[in-house]
Structures are given as C-alpha cells and as structure tokens.
Design a protein around this motif. Sequence first.
Motif, mmCIF file in Angstrom:
data_model
loop_
_atom_site.group_PDB
_atom_site.id
_atom_site.type_symbol
_atom_site.label_atom_id
_atom_site.label_comp_id
_atom_site.label_asym_id
_atom_site.label_seq_id
_atom_site.Cartn_x
_atom_site.Cartn_y
_atom_site.Cartn_z
ATOM 1 N N VAL A 37 -71.718 -3.977 -30.504
ATOM 2 C CA VAL A 37 -70.285 -4.257 -30.599
ATOM 3 C C VAL A 37 -69.594 -3.732 -29.345
ATOM 4 C CG1 VAL A 37 -68.174 -3.838 -31.902
ATOM 5 C CG2 VAL A 37 -70.347 -4.115 -33.110
ATOM 6 N N ARG A 38 -68.833 -4.585 -28.709
ATOM 7 C CA ARG A 38 -68.129 -4.200 -27.493
ATOM 8 C C ARG A 38 -66.999 -3.229 -27.790
ATOM 9 N NH1 ARG A 38 -67.489 -9.515 -23.588
ATOM 10 N NH2 ARG A 38 -69.678 -10.160 -23.615
ATOM 11 N N GLN A 39 -66.696 -2.403 -26.795
ATOM 12 C CA GLN A 39 -65.591 -1.468 -26.904
ATOM 13 C C GLN A 39 -64.646 -1.716 -25.726
ATOM 14 O OE1 GLN A 39 -65.201 0.597 -29.403
ATOM 15 N NE2 GLN A 39 -67.043 1.736 -29.908
ATOM 16 N N GLY A 40 -63.336 -1.754 -25.997
ATOM 17 C CA GLY A 40 -62.385 -1.936 -24.909
ATOM 18 C C GLY A 40 -61.088 -2.554 -25.393
ATOM 19 N N SER A 56 -67.446 5.948 -13.189
ATOM 20 C CA SER A 56 -68.742 6.198 -13.806
ATOM 21 C C SER A 56 -68.926 5.251 -14.976
ATOM 22 C CB SER A 56 -68.855 7.660 -14.271
ATOM 23 O OG SER A 56 -67.910 7.936 -15.288
ATOM 24 N N GLY A 57 -70.188 5.102 -15.408
ATOM 25 C CA GLY A 57 -70.471 4.129 -16.436
ATOM 26 C C GLY A 57 -70.330 2.717 -15.896
ATOM 27 N N ARG A 58 -70.430 1.750 -16.782
ATOM 28 C CA ARG A 58 -70.307 0.344 -16.389
ATOM 29 C C ARG A 58 -69.363 -0.370 -17.354
ATOM 30 N NH1 ARG A 58 -76.660 -0.946 -16.204
ATOM 31 N NH2 ARG A 58 -76.614 0.723 -17.766
ATOM 32 N N LYS A 59 -68.770 -1.435 -16.869
ATOM 33 C CA LYS A 59 -67.859 -2.197 -17.715
ATOM 34 C C LYS A 59 -67.981 -3.676 -17.376
ATOM 35 C CE LYS A 59 -63.731 -0.773 -20.105
ATOM 36 N NZ LYS A 59 -62.458 -0.044 -20.047
ATOM 37 N N LEU A 60 -67.944 -4.487 -18.413
ATOM 38 C CA LEU A 60 -68.019 -5.934 -18.260
ATOM 39 C C LEU A 60 -66.610 -6.505 -18.247
ATOM 40 C CD1 LEU A 60 -70.098 -8.295 -18.134
ATOM 41 C CD2 LEU A 60 -69.745 -8.545 -20.597
ATOM 42 N N SER A 113 -64.759 -4.432 -21.247
ATOM 43 C CA SER A 113 -65.396 -3.772 -22.375
ATOM 44 C C SER A 113 -66.764 -3.229 -21.983
ATOM 45 C CB SER A 113 -65.544 -4.745 -23.560
ATOM 46 O OG SER A 113 -66.240 -5.915 -23.149
ATOM 47 N N THR A 114 -67.212 -2.251 -22.722
ATOM 48 C CA THR A 114 -68.577 -1.767 -22.565
ATOM 49 C C THR A 114 -69.474 -2.581 -23.490
ATOM 50 O OG1 THR A 114 -68.162 -0.063 -24.230
ATOM 51 C CG2 THR A 114 -67.891 0.569 -21.925
ATOM 52 N N SER A 142 -67.603 4.557 -20.020
ATOM 53 C CA SER A 142 -67.020 3.992 -18.797
ATOM 54 C C SER A 142 -65.744 4.751 -18.443
ATOM 55 C CB SER A 142 -66.691 2.513 -19.002
ATOM 56 O OG SER A 142 -65.870 2.027 -17.954
ATOM 57 N N LEU A 143 -65.615 5.091 -17.186
ATOM 58 C CA LEU A 143 -64.420 5.781 -16.696
ATOM 59 C C LEU A 143 -63.936 5.057 -15.448
ATOM 60 C CD1 LEU A 143 -62.641 8.360 -17.176
ATOM 61 C CD2 LEU A 143 -64.071 9.491 -15.453
ATOM 62 N N HIS A 144 -62.698 4.560 -15.486
ATOM 63 C CA HIS A 144 -62.173 3.892 -14.296
ATOM 64 C C HIS A 144 -60.688 4.195 -14.105
ATOM 65 C CE1 HIS A 144 -60.798 0.611 -17.109
ATOM 66 N NE2 HIS A 144 -59.815 0.525 -16.220
#
Length: 259
Positions: A37-40, A56-60, A113-114, A142-144
């Motif tokens: 399940v995506r988060q965002g 850091s982390g990744r995000k779509l 979303s992650t 994910s941190l942006h």
Amino acid sequence: SVARISNHLEDELLSIRTGVNLYLTPEAVEDRRNGSVRQGFESHWDWMDVIVVQLSGRKLWSVARNPSIYLSMRDQKRQPKSHELNNLHRYEEFTLCPGDALYIPRGHIHNASTVNFAALSGSGALRECSKDSFPERLSGPSLHLTFGIMTDRGSVEALLHYAIDASGALGNVAIPSCNGVRGITWRTLLHHSLSEVSRRTHPCDTIHFGHQSTPEKCNGNLLLRKSLPFFSDDNLIKDDDKEKLMTKIEQVYQQAIDI
C-alpha cells in the motif's frame, strides 16, 4: 543550511519570496488483501512553483503534463475534481533518489508516494537508483525538502494593485451607499475589476499541445498573472528597504484579492 539555500534562491530570482517545507513519508506497508500500500499525499496542485530535493529514502512521483490553470494564483488553488484526475495526461512515473531534484511549475497536478521498492527492484517497472545516489540513504522513510517559489507577489497584477494604492487618488465614491450598504470608491472598484479580469478563464488556460490552445496564443488576462523580477541592480535599493517594499506590495495585493 536550508535557510541559506532558500535565501540564495531569492537572490537568484530577484527577490521573489521562497518558502520551504520538510516532508517525511513512512515506507509502504504490506496488506494481506491488497499487497503493498502506497503512502503519501493525494493528488493536488500548488499555486507556487516548487523545487523538490530528495534527501533520503525514495519516492515515486506522478506529474501532469499540463497545468489545471495556466499561471495559477494563490486564491485559485482548489482540490482537483474526479473527472480531472480520470482524464489527466501524466508523465511516466519516476523515482526520486537521494540527491535528486525535481522542478514542478505551478498548476500541475502531482502526487508522490513510497512503494515497495525492494519488491519491484529488477523488474524494470521503476528506475533503479545509481551507485552515486548515496546508497546508505536508500532504505527507510522518504525525506525530502520542497522549496516553494511564491510568484504571485511578483506578478504584474500585484504591481498594478500596488500602483493603484500608492497613487493616493481614486478615493471618490463610485457607487453611492444604498439601504445601509456602504458606498464603493473608485479605488475599490478598480482593485476588484483588476482581480476579476486576472482570474478570467478561457480556452488558453487549458493547454492541449498539438491542438489550437497553446501558451503562445494566450494573451490578455494571462499577462496579469505573469511574474516579473523586482530588482535587477542591488545597488539601487538597500536590502531592508527592499524587504519593506516587497512586504507592502504583498499586503496590498492580499487586501485587494480579499475584496
């Protein structure tokens, strides 16, 4: 520091104000019924231009090819309607890795979303982060950072509102009071008319590349929503005076659109 980067952006953009937010999004969670399940955030669009920097982390990310409102202003922001999202032409989804940056012009619907990147790794469905993308920062939430470029106070409309107010004229009553309703001055009437004309929509506001409606054919009210640099020569005005003037323009503009 983040403040220095934001200040540097303002210098590069000739005093258009910038703001910055930090977003932390949990990793995607697993659901027995639906899988990952995506988060965002839900799909939305911003009234300001934004620059995203993945820390850091990744995000779509998914971004619309065309704006919902061309050169949108602050008070025009709204939640996208279901038919807009269903008929949206998007760029192909892409992944932001640590160290990547993304520019999104105002008015373009987007969401981020992650996802379960580990499960999709090697499938070709997502872009793989390179070895230069700080591999020690790939895992985890994910941190942006998002830098918002507040273009509205540098718009042609904002400057015209300021000119109307600074003239000191047009204080005479244009529409007399009636039945207890306060009369309207020419200044107020002109502010209102300028705001209304600037927000009119026509076919050029929805851009269809390859068809007749293109930005090049738009004119009139869209000119009022364009942004201009304020100070091209730092020697002309001191920084303190510059900030006072920008703040005054912003205050007059906000009062005018609230009429």
